[in-house]
Enzyme design. Sequence first.
Site, PDB file in Angstrom:
ATOM      1  CG  HIS A 124     -37.382 -54.878  -6.937  1.00 41.44           C
ATOM      2  ND1 HIS A 124     -37.125 -56.205  -6.694  1.00 41.44           N
ATOM      3  CD2 HIS A 124     -36.438 -54.186  -6.279  1.00 41.44           C
ATOM      4  CE1 HIS A 124     -36.067 -56.316  -5.910  1.00 41.44           C
ATOM      5  NE2 HIS A 124     -35.621 -55.101  -5.651  1.00 41.44           N
TER       6      HIS A 124
ATOM      7  CG  HIS B   3     -34.356 -49.922  -5.562  1.00 41.89           C
ATOM      8  ND1 HIS B   3     -34.729 -49.954  -4.236  1.00 41.89           N
ATOM      9  CD2 HIS B   3     -33.923 -51.173  -5.865  1.00 41.89           C
ATOM     10  CE1 HIS B   3     -34.520 -51.180  -3.762  1.00 41.89           C
ATOM     11  NE2 HIS B   3     -34.027 -51.934  -4.721  1.00 41.89           N
TER      12      HIS B   3
END
Length: 114
Positions: free
Chosen positions: A98, A100
């Site tokens: 992932h 941010h």
Amino acid sequence: MECIFCKIVNGEIHSNKIYENDNFFSILDINQKVDGHSLVISKQHFVTLLDIPEDLSSELIDCIKKTAEIIIRGKNAEGFNIVNNNSESAGQLVNHFHVHLFPRKKNDNANIFS
Ligand code: 5GP
Ligand code: ZN
């Protein structure tokens, strides 16, 4: 399946998607470090950036850019930071790839690395 982000991908945990394409999607982070803090997440269970196949690169950039545009507009922000933690030593808590995305405004005093 123990991975929290895989549970979001397969719908076991409900989420409101900001944007998605074939291989990536974005959602708001459950713990907002700044207003609009979002996560761009791979639909397949890759662990770090090094596991992302080269041919998915443009879809990853697409998901980051589209999410940034939506969040910047929605939060009246001016810019944004992207942060990608790879491995526990680098602060990765969820072992599913992932990125941010932190929308930023002038003088917002955001502390995105805390
Ligand atoms: P990491 O330290 O692995 O880069 O960050 C993981 C991020 O995932 C954290 O910012 C945390 O708040 C977020 N997170 C963990 N579980 C969930 C969840 O179930 N839903 C959402 N939206 N975010 C989560
Ligand atoms: Zn996973």
